[in-house]
Design a protein around this motif. Structure first.
Motif, mmCIF file in Angstrom:
data_model
loop_
_atom_site.group_PDB
_atom_site.id
_atom_site.type_symbol
_atom_site.label_atom_id
_atom_site.label_comp_id
_atom_site.label_asym_id
_atom_site.label_seq_id
_atom_site.Cartn_x
_atom_site.Cartn_y
_atom_site.Cartn_z
ATOM 1 N N SER A 78 35.368 29.836 31.285
ATOM 2 C CA SER A 78 36.197 31.019 31.564
ATOM 3 C C SER A 78 36.893 31.517 30.290
ATOM 4 N N LEU B 291 41.686 30.300 36.472
ATOM 5 C CA LEU B 291 40.376 30.959 36.609
ATOM 6 C C LEU B 291 39.369 30.022 37.273
ATOM 7 N N GLU C 40 24.487 36.746 50.784
ATOM 8 C CA GLU C 40 24.787 38.140 51.140
ATOM 9 C C GLU C 40 26.293 38.385 51.213
ATOM 10 N N ILE D 159 32.694 38.811 48.146
ATOM 11 C CA ILE D 159 34.120 38.486 48.157
ATOM 12 C C ILE D 159 34.906 39.764 47.845
ATOM 13 N N ARG D 160 35.862 40.081 48.688
ATOM 14 C CA ARG D 160 36.702 41.274 48.445
ATOM 15 C C ARG D 160 38.017 40.916 47.762
ATOM 16 N N SER D 161 38.565 39.767 48.129
ATOM 17 C CA SER D 161 39.824 39.366 47.490
ATOM 18 C C SER D 161 40.022 37.861 47.611
ATOM 19 N N ILE D 162 40.756 37.321 46.637
ATOM 20 C CA ILE D 162 41.163 35.908 46.643
ATOM 21 C C ILE D 162 42.654 35.909 46.323
ATOM 22 N N LYS D 163 43.468 35.619 47.327
ATOM 23 C CA LYS D 163 44.919 35.640 47.116
ATOM 24 C C LYS D 163 45.447 34.231 47.350
ATOM 25 N N ILE D 164 45.921 33.606 46.274
ATOM 26 C CA ILE D 164 46.379 32.223 46.409
ATOM 27 C C ILE D 164 47.780 32.027 45.856
ATOM 28 N N TYR E 61 23.483 35.075 41.329
ATOM 29 C CA TYR E 61 24.066 35.089 39.982
ATOM 30 C C TYR E 61 23.015 34.926 38.875
ATOM 31 N N ARG F 83 21.528 42.602 49.372
ATOM 32 C CA ARG F 83 22.179 43.914 49.370
ATOM 33 C C ARG F 83 22.707 44.283 47.993
ATOM 34 N N PHE F 84 22.769 43.311 47.076
ATOM 35 C CA PHE F 84 23.218 43.624 45.721
ATOM 36 C C PHE F 84 22.114 44.314 44.918
ATOM 37 N N PRO G 92 32.226 36.849 41.108
ATOM 38 C CA PRO G 92 33.400 37.732 41.106
ATOM 39 C C PRO G 92 34.612 37.125 40.411
ATOM 40 N N ALA G 93 34.780 35.792 40.544
ATOM 41 C CA ALA G 93 35.967 35.165 39.950
ATOM 42 C C ALA G 93 35.912 35.158 38.422
ATOM 43 N N GLN H 231 38.357 38.002 35.164
ATOM 44 C CA GLN H 231 39.311 37.852 34.064
ATOM 45 C C GLN H 231 38.641 37.286 32.803
ATOM 46 N N THR H 232 37.560 36.523 33.020
ATOM 47 C CA THR H 232 36.869 35.867 31.903
ATOM 48 C C THR H 232 36.351 36.884 30.874
ATOM 49 N N SER I 72 48.371 34.183 42.349
ATOM 50 C CA SER I 72 47.281 34.978 41.775
ATOM 51 C C SER I 72 46.620 35.710 42.919
ATOM 52 N N GLU I 73 46.491 37.023 42.767
ATOM 53 C CA GLU I 73 45.825 37.812 43.814
ATOM 54 C C GLU I 73 44.756 38.665 43.161
ATOM 55 N N LEU I 74 43.504 38.275 43.366
ATOM 56 C CA LEU I 74 42.366 39.007 42.807
ATOM 57 C C LEU I 74 41.795 39.938 43.865
ATOM 58 N N GLU I 75 41.532 41.165 43.461
ATOM 59 C CA GLU I 75 40.849 42.116 44.354
ATOM 60 C C GLU I 75 39.622 42.622 43.622
ATOM 61 N N PHE I 76 38.496 42.656 44.326
ATOM 62 C CA PHE I 76 37.251 43.115 43.716
ATOM 63 C C PHE I 76 36.829 44.422 44.372
ATOM 64 N N TYR J 210 31.195 44.329 42.691
ATOM 65 C CA TYR J 210 30.675 43.228 41.876
ATOM 66 C C TYR J 210 30.164 43.798 40.552
ATOM 67 N N GLN K 83 44.148 42.319 39.376
ATOM 68 C CA GLN K 83 44.735 41.007 39.574
ATOM 69 C C GLN K 83 46.246 41.101 39.494
ATOM 70 N N PHE L 134 49.545 38.857 39.222
ATOM 71 C CA PHE L 134 49.873 37.532 38.738
ATOM 72 C C PHE L 134 51.389 37.386 38.750
#
Lengths: 145, 186
Positions: free
Chosen positions: A39, A65, A82, A85-90, B50, B60-61, B68-69, B72-73, B116-120, B123, B170, B172
């Motif tokens: 990362s 990350l 398929e 992911i739309r969001s990851i809130k932690i 990936y 569908r991609f 997706p994570a 930030q990288t 941490s709240e990531l929204e995509f 992709y 994101q 933070f």
């Protein structure tokens, strides 16, 4: 190396209350360093034990990350390729340190339809013996059907 | 700290809300397969969308997408390794006009990431060239926490592609705390 699943869950198979298959990650120094460098996070706390301990941490610890990466993997390993992911809130808690396996668990909290997609809210938790490392919500979509 | 000083600090902190947390940044490299492969191996994430172009084309991609994570990288600053520990882990000499140095100077030297709240929005695909902006979203009033007195600082990073379309965000949040006030009354 295991190859990933190529089938995906059907949205009709998913119901509120469903448990995701739990996943145990054996956290080692290598796991932490591999994630940090993949990362592009060169903070010494994620590869240098002495540095981390001088800052008051029990050991070197996983960067955020990488935690997000494993949370994402945990959900898509369950839902299939398929899944989007739309969001990851932690919320972040106990550090993930070498020798303390992280146990990932999750449960479907809500489902809804949006256009031609099923939107699934998953409550996730990654915990070790120190406590909750990360708790929160992942929103993921699958094509309807 | 006297009440007057607390009020003055609060006013100075408030001035940062809505301002950039740091300068706009451009990803040093476009989204690319070698970095995706490195990530996939490091996290043992075998989702075939990936890396398996043939399989990804059937989904569908419609082709390979980045995990997706990794959002930030792509925009992480290039580090200068020499002296990084002495800079507390900062990738390079940072000259940022943001609330963090102000809080450090006021004794709130401890840092704990809390949210941490990531929204995509979409992709990413190989070739996407990202850039970002940041904005201080909020700074709390002084709180008494298990680690001592401190302030929660929240900022939002907005990631955009080459056409300036937003691809993700994101949020933070960190707690900046004064370790010497641990156990202090609220």
């Amino acid at each position: 190396m295991t190859s990933g699943r190529t089938d995906s869950l059907r949205s009709t198979e998913i119901a509120v209350g469903d448990e995701l298959p739990p996943f145990d990650l054996p956290v080692t120094s290598t796991v932490i360093v591999a994630g940090a460098i993949a990362s592009r996070d060169f903070m010494p706390a994620h590869h240098d034990r002495e540095f981390a301990m001088a800052q008051g941490a029990p050991n070197m610890f996983m960067n955020i990350l990488t935690t997000n990466g494993y949370v994402s993997r945990f959900v898509t390993d369950w839902a299939g390729p398929e899944a989007m992911i739309r969001s990851i809130k932690i919320r972040l808690g106990a550090p993930a340190v070498p020798g303390q396996p992280l146990r990932f668990s999750g449960q479907v909290a809500q489902t809804s339809h949006e256009g031609d997609e099923c939107v699934i809210e998953v409550a996730v938790r990654a915990a070790n013996d120190l406590g909750d490392h990360a708790t929160g919500t992942v929103v993921v979509s699958l094509p309807l059907g | 700290m006297a009440d007057k000083e607390v009020d003055e600090l609060r006013a100075r902190l408030e001035a940062y809300v809505g301002k950039p947390m740091g300068p706009p940044a451009v990803a040093p490299d476009a989204v690319n397969l070698p970095m995706i492969r490195h990530w996939v191996d490091a996290l043992d994430d075998r989702n075939p969308v990936y890396l398996d172009a043939e399989f990804a084309a059937t989904t569908r991609f419609g082709g390979i997408v980045a995990p997706p994570a990794m959002l930030q990288t792509w925009t992480m600053p290039r580090p200068r390794i020499e002296g990084i520990a002495g800079r507390g882990g900062a990738p390079d000499k940072m000259i940022s006009d943001n609330p963090i140095p102000l809080l450090d100077q006021a004794g709130y030297v401890g840092t704990l990431a809390t949210n941490s709240e990531l929204e995509f929005v979409r992709y990413l695909r190989p070739g996407d060239q990202l850039h970002l902006t940041t904005e201080v979203e909020s700074i709390s009033n002084r709180k008494t926490t298990a680690l001592g007195q401190g302030y929660f600082v929240t900022w939002v990073t907005t990631y955009m592609d080459g056409e300036d379309e937003v691809v993700g965000r994101q949020l933070f949040r960190i707690l900046k705390f004064d370790p010497s006030t641990i156990g202090a009354a609220a």
